[in-house]
Design a protein around this motif. Structure first.
Motif, short mmCIF file in Angstrom:
data_model
loop_
_atom_site.label_atom_id
_atom_site.label_comp_id
_atom_site.label_asym_id
_atom_site.label_seq_id
_atom_site.Cartn_x
_atom_site.Cartn_y
_atom_site.Cartn_z
N GLU A 106 10.16 7.42 31.46
CA GLU A 106 10.26 6.39 30.41
C GLU A 106 11.62 6.43 29.73
OE1 GLU A 106 9.45 3.20 28.09
OE2 GLU A 106 8.38 3.93 29.86
N LYS A 107 12.09 7.63 29.39
CA LYS A 107 13.39 7.77 28.72
C LYS A 107 14.52 7.29 29.62
CE LYS A 107 11.93 9.68 24.86
NZ LYS A 107 12.07 8.98 23.55
N ILE A 108 14.45 7.65 30.89
CA ILE A 108 15.49 7.23 31.85
C ILE A 108 15.44 5.72 32.02
CG2 ILE A 108 16.25 7.38 34.25
CD1 ILE A 108 15.12 10.29 34.22
N GLY A 109 14.22 5.17 32.12
CA GLY A 109 14.06 3.73 32.28
C GLY A 109 14.65 2.96 31.10
N GLU A 110 14.43 3.47 29.89
CA GLU A 110 15.00 2.83 28.70
C GLU A 110 16.52 2.84 28.76
OE1 GLU A 110 13.38 4.97 25.44
OE2 GLU A 110 11.36 4.13 25.66
N ALA A 111 17.10 3.97 29.20
CA ALA A 111 18.55 4.06 29.31
C ALA A 111 19.09 3.13 30.39
CB ALA A 111 18.95 5.51 29.61
N GLU A 112 18.35 3.00 31.48
CA GLU A 112 18.76 2.08 32.55
C GLU A 112 18.78 0.64 32.05
OE1 GLU A 112 17.15 4.41 36.57
OE2 GLU A 112 15.75 3.23 35.34
N GLU A 113 17.72 0.23 31.39
CA GLU A 113 17.64 -1.14 30.89
C GLU A 113 18.73 -1.42 29.86
OE1 GLU A 113 13.72 -1.91 29.47
OE2 GLU A 113 12.96 -2.39 31.48
N LYS A 114 19.02 -0.43 29.04
CA LYS A 114 20.02 -0.60 27.98
C LYS A 114 21.40 -0.91 28.54
CE LYS A 114 21.67 1.71 23.78
NZ LYS A 114 21.58 2.95 22.95
#
Length: 294
Positions: A106-114
C-alpha cells in the motif's frame, strides 16, 4: 526475465562499488539501506542511492534496493525517496506475515501514484528472517501480485532461532526447503542467504550447489569475488540441457499444432516441467550455450 543467479549486496553509501557494479559480472545488485548502513548515516545513504538510481547507467543489471524495516523511522522515508527512482524491485526485510507485505504494498502503491507511475511498477522481494516468517512463508509469497521473490535472511534467522550458522549449513536445511517450496508454490523466485567467509570459496561452492539442487533460483553474495563461484554452481549439466531442449521443442510443437497434451519419449509432460526446462535453456544462454550446440 533473465535468470538471476547472483545478487550482489552493495552498501548504499559505497559509491565506488556502485560505480563499478556493471563490470563485476553479477546478474543483479542489491543496494542496501538497512544492515550495511550505520544509524547515523541512513539519510545520506538514501540520498546517494537515489542519485545513482536516477543518474547512473547500471546497464542490464536488475537493481533492487533493500529498505529499512517497517518498524523503523526510516521505512516511509526510504519509500518516498526510492520508489520515484524506479528500481526494478525493493526488498522488504523481516517479513513475518502477509500483513507486513500488504502494508508495504500500500505504501509503495501510494508513492507510485504520487509520481505518476502505475501501481505495481516496482516489484517487492520479501525477506524471511524469523521463525514466525518461515511459518508464514507461502502466505507472504502470495500476499499480492507485487511480490516476485522470496528470500532467506540466514544471519537474522539463525539469531532468532538461537543457533549458529555452520559451514555445513545443516541447521538451515529445513528453512531453505520451506522457503523454496513456498516460493515455487506461489510462482515466485527464491534467493538464498549469503556466504560470509570470503576465504572459503570451496564452502561457498558446496553450499551453492546444494541450494541449486533444492530449487533456489539465485543466491545473494557480499563480494564480487564470490560471483564466479556461484555462477559455476548454477551451470546446468549438458545432459540436463539436452533433455530440457526436447521438452521445450515438444511444447512449442504442441502449441503450433493446437494440442493440449505434451509428450516426450512416450511420457506425458506437464506445465511445471516445461517451465523448468525453459528456465534451464535461459540459464544456458548466460553461459554462451546455444540451442544448436545441444
Amino acid at each position: 526475465m533473465r535468470p538471476m543467479r547472483s545478487m550482489l549486496y552493495i552498501p548504499a553509501n559505497s559509491p565506488g562499488m556502485l560505480q563499478h557494479a556493471p563490470i563485476f559480472g553479477c546478474d543483479s545488485i542489491l543496494i542496501d539501506l538497512e544492515d550495511a548502513i550505520a544509524y547515523t548515516e541512513k539519510d545520506s545513504a538514501r540520498v546517494m542511492a537515489s542519485w545513482f538510481l536516477r543518474e547512473f547507467d547500471f546497464k542490464d543489471l536488475f537493481v533492487t534496493v533493500r529498505l529499512n524495516g517497517a518498524d523503523t523511522e526510516f521505512f516511509e522515508k526510504d519509500i518516498e525517496a526510492i520508489i520515484p527512482c524506479r528500481p526494478h524491485a525493493v526488498r522488504l526485510p523481516k517479513c513475518n506475515s502477509e500483513a507486513d507485505v500488504l502494508l508495504a504494498d500500500e505504501k509503495i502503491g501510494e508513492a507510485e501514484e504520487k509520481c505518476g507511475m502505475a501501481r505495481g511498477t516496482v516489484q517487492l522481494h520479501a525477506m524471511v528472517e524469523t521463525a514466525l516468517g518461515l511459518e508464514n512463508a507461502f502466505r507472504i509469497a502470495s500476499a499480492c501480485p507485487r511480490v516476485t521473490a522470496l528470500t532467506l535472511g540466514g544471519q537474522d534467522f539463525t539469531a532468532d532461532m538461537g543457533i549458529q550458522k555452520t559451514r555445513g549449513g545443516r541447521e538451515l536445511f529445513y528453512a531453505r526447503s520451506r522457503i523454496v517450496a513456498a516460493a515455487h508454490a506461489a510462482g515466485v523466485a527464491s534467493f538464498d542467504t549469503v556466504w560470509t567467509d570470503l576465504n572459503d570459496p570451496e564452502g561457498l561452492y558446496n553450499e551453492s550447489k546444494e541450494i541449486v539442487e533444492l530449487g533456489f533460483t539465485g543466491k545473494a553474495c557480499i563480494h564480487p569475488g564470490q560471483i564466479p563461484t556461484i555462477h559455476r554452481a548454477f551451470m546446468p549439466e549438458m545432459s540436463e540441457l539436452r533433455k530440457a531442449l526436447r521438452v521445450v521443442e515438444a511444447a512449442e510443437a504442441a502449441e503450433r499444432e493446437g494440442k493440449g497434451v505434451i509428450s516426450v519419449g512416450g511420457k506425458m509432460v506437464d506445465a511445471p516441467i516445461v517451465a523448468r526446462s525453459a528456465h534451464l535453456l535461459a540459464l544456458a544462454e548466460l553461459y554462451g550455450i546455444e540451442r544448436e550446440a545441444l
